[in-house]
Design a protein around this motif. Structure first.
Motif, PDB file in Angstrom:
ATOM      1  N   GLY A  90       0.842  -1.716   0.002  1.00 20.74           N
ATOM      2  CA  GLY A  90       0.554   0.332   0.082  1.00 20.74           C
ATOM      3  C   GLY A  90       0.536   1.345  -0.184  1.00 20.74           C
ATOM      4  O   GLY A  90       0.162   2.396   0.194  1.00 20.74           O
ATOM      5  N   TYR A  91       2.192   1.525  -0.542  1.00 22.53           N
ATOM      6  CA  TYR A  91       2.897   2.421   0.061  1.00 22.53           C
ATOM      7  C   TYR A  91       3.184   2.516  -1.420  1.00 22.53           C
ATOM      8  O   TYR A  91       3.208   1.693  -2.541  1.00 22.53           O
ATOM      9  N   ASP A  92       2.781   3.864  -2.621  1.00 23.99           N
ATOM     10  CA  ASP A  92       2.921   4.406  -4.073  1.00 23.99           C
ATOM     11  C   ASP A  92       4.758   4.592  -4.309  1.00 23.99           C
ATOM     12  O   ASP A  92       5.466   5.562  -3.370  1.00 23.99           O
ATOM     13  N   PRO A  93       4.865   3.388  -5.089  1.00 25.64           N
ATOM     14  CA  PRO A  93       7.115   3.419  -5.393  1.00 25.64           C
ATOM     15  C   PRO A  93       7.279   5.193  -5.888  1.00 25.64           C
ATOM     16  O   PRO A  93       8.298   4.738  -6.063  1.00 25.64           O
ATOM     17  N   LYS A  94       6.252   5.853  -6.528  1.00 23.33           N
ATOM     18  CA  LYS A  94       6.711   6.612  -6.955  1.00 23.33           C
ATOM     19  C   LYS A  94       6.922   8.049  -5.480  1.00 23.33           C
ATOM     20  O   LYS A  94       7.542   8.725  -6.128  1.00 23.33           O
ATOM     21  N   VAL A  95       5.839   7.877  -4.498  1.00 24.51           N
ATOM     22  CA  VAL A  95       6.445   8.556  -3.172  1.00 24.51           C
ATOM     23  C   VAL A  95       7.309   7.946  -2.397  1.00 24.51           C
ATOM     24  O   VAL A  95       8.944   9.191  -2.182  1.00 24.51           O
ATOM     25  N   TRP A  96       7.346   7.272  -1.876  1.00 23.67           N
ATOM     26  CA  TRP A  96       7.890   6.166  -1.028  1.00 23.67           C
ATOM     27  C   TRP A  96       9.303   5.269  -1.305  1.00 23.67           C
ATOM     28  O   TRP A  96       8.808   4.794  -2.520  1.00 23.67           O
ATOM     29  N   LYS A  97      10.246   5.608  -0.822  1.00 29.55           N
ATOM     30  CA  LYS A  97      11.796   4.707  -1.205  1.00 29.55           C
ATOM     31  C   LYS A  97      11.585   4.017   0.207  1.00 29.55           C
ATOM     32  O   LYS A  97      11.739   4.893   1.704  1.00 29.55           O
ATOM     33  N   GLY A  98      12.773   2.985   0.236  1.00 27.46           N
ATOM     34  CA  GLY A  98      13.315   2.884   1.409  1.00 27.46           C
ATOM     35  C   GLY A  98      14.658   1.475   1.174  1.00 27.46           C
ATOM     36  O   GLY A  98      14.659   0.884   0.262  1.00 27.46           O
ATOM     37  N   PHE A  99      15.222   1.288   2.271  1.00 28.80           N
ATOM     38  CA  PHE A  99      16.364   0.667   1.888  1.00 28.80           C
ATOM     39  C   PHE A  99      16.235  -0.741   3.136  1.00 28.80           C
ATOM     40  O   PHE A  99      15.434  -0.500   3.817  1.00 28.80           O
TER      41      PHE A  99
END
Ligand code: DAH
Length: 344
Positions: free
Chosen positions: A298-307
């Motif tokens: 449920g996280y928009d990958p255009k807005v959210w990033k992660g490691f």
């Protein structure tokens, strides 16, 4: 009649003497002093006797009865005394005996590593997450971008409980659980825990071992955040002068994926037997969270990033303490464990 009375007395006294319990003594009392007692029987036999006879025999019978009652009451006292003495003897305490030696336990080396890792990450603002060891396939594989039939499943031979449930093969499913729970908010967690794989146990493999998973998801996360974080971790674990390097790798749930090396803490990077003369030691896997994992939770990958990263806790502990066999952690040899007493 007197002989008869004497017989009754002798028999009664014998029985009283040999009684060893209160129960038995009560039975004897009921028998010799009750309405159907041999003494009452004698009194009944006197119905046709003269008054004189009744008097003497009655008196003699009463004396016998008194003697029996007295013997019973003496015996009762004796039994009570015996009971107390037995109890005292059973509870006797020899205060001069030397004490038992209880061996002092200590925190298991793996738990020490976990505590230390947790301290390092908590000091950087992370929370500690947890997840179940019995996991659903959907979290262990599918939502980590490993659909059914994906070749990456072969990398981790699994213990399945049924078609959809297995012993988790990695702590990575906690990434999915944490993201689903956070419902679109930023996430910064580490999760230590046990994992299971269908491996044959040897010096470097165990069908059950431990990992530390890390996950950071926010709006402006980049690969340099990952590098900075792992650099701090390695300096704290292996010494201030440690450097790290990334090598390209592959994990289905990260893109790009990297293998992380730390400069050898034994030779400082010059090359030795510890680092197989390369100057570097491989310590963990990591990468940028794959868009499919973010999207699925449920996280928009255009807005959210992660490691994310995953480290073997046994491996880190073995490197730090120069332990050459993973089985040492699980065989509970006191001589092995004792060496880590008080150490950190
Ligand atoms: N789950 C991986 C394994 O067990 C380790 C791992 C690699 C975890 C990369 C990660 C990661 O979070 O980004 O082999």
């Amino acid at each position: 009649m007197n002989t008869k009375l004497n017989e009754i007395l002798t028999k009664a006294l014998e029985e009283i003497e040999s009684a060893t319990t209160f129960l038995k003594l009560n039975e004897i009392k009921a028998f010799y002093t009750g309405k159907k007692s041999p003494l009452s029987e004698i009194m009944r036999m006197l119905t046709n006797a003269t008054i004189e006879e009744k008097k003497t025999i009655g008196a003699a019978s009463n004396r016998v009865k008194q003697q029996i009652e007295e013997a019973i009451s003496n015996k009762r006292v004796a039994l009570e005394e015996k009971e107390i003495n037995d109890k005292l003897q059973a509870e006797a305490l020899d205060v001069t005996l030397p004490g038992y030696e209880f061996k002092k336990g200590s925190i298991h080396p793996l738990n020490k590593t976990i505590e230390e890792l947790e301290d390092i990450f908590v000091s950087m603002g992370y929370s500690i997450a947890e997840g179940p060891e019995v996991e659903i396939d959907v979290f262990n594989f599918e939502m980590l971008n490993v659909p059914k039939g994906h070749p990456a499943r072969d990398m981790q031979d699994s213990f399945y409980i049924n078609e959809n449930i297995l012993m988790r093969t990695q702590t990575s499913p906690v990434q999915v659980r944490t993201l689903l729970e956070a419902e679109g908010k930023p996430v910064k967690i580490v999760c230590p825990g046990k994992v299971y794989r269908r491996d044959d146990d040897d010096a470097t493999h165990s069908h059950q071992f431990m990992q530390l998973e890390g996950l950071v998801v926010d709006k402006n996360i980049t690969m340099s955040d990952l590098k900075g974080t792992l650099s701090v971790l390695m300096k704290k674990m292996f010494g201030e002068n440690r450097k790290i390097r990334f090598k390209p790798s592959y994990f289905p749930f990260t893109e790009p994926s990297v293998e992380v090396d730390v400069s050898c803490f034994k030779c400082g990077g010059k090359g030795c037997s510890m680092c197989k003369h390369t100057g570097w030691i491989e310590v963990l896997g990591a990468g940028m969270v794959h868009p499919n994992v973010l999207k699925g939770a449920g996280y928009d990958p255009k807005v959210w990033k992660g490691f994310a990263f995953g480290a073997g806790i046994e491996r880190l502990t073995m490197l730090r303490h120069n332990i050459d066999d993973i089985r040492n952690f699980y065989t509970n040899d006191y001589r092995f464990l004792k060496q880590f007493e008080g150490e950190r």
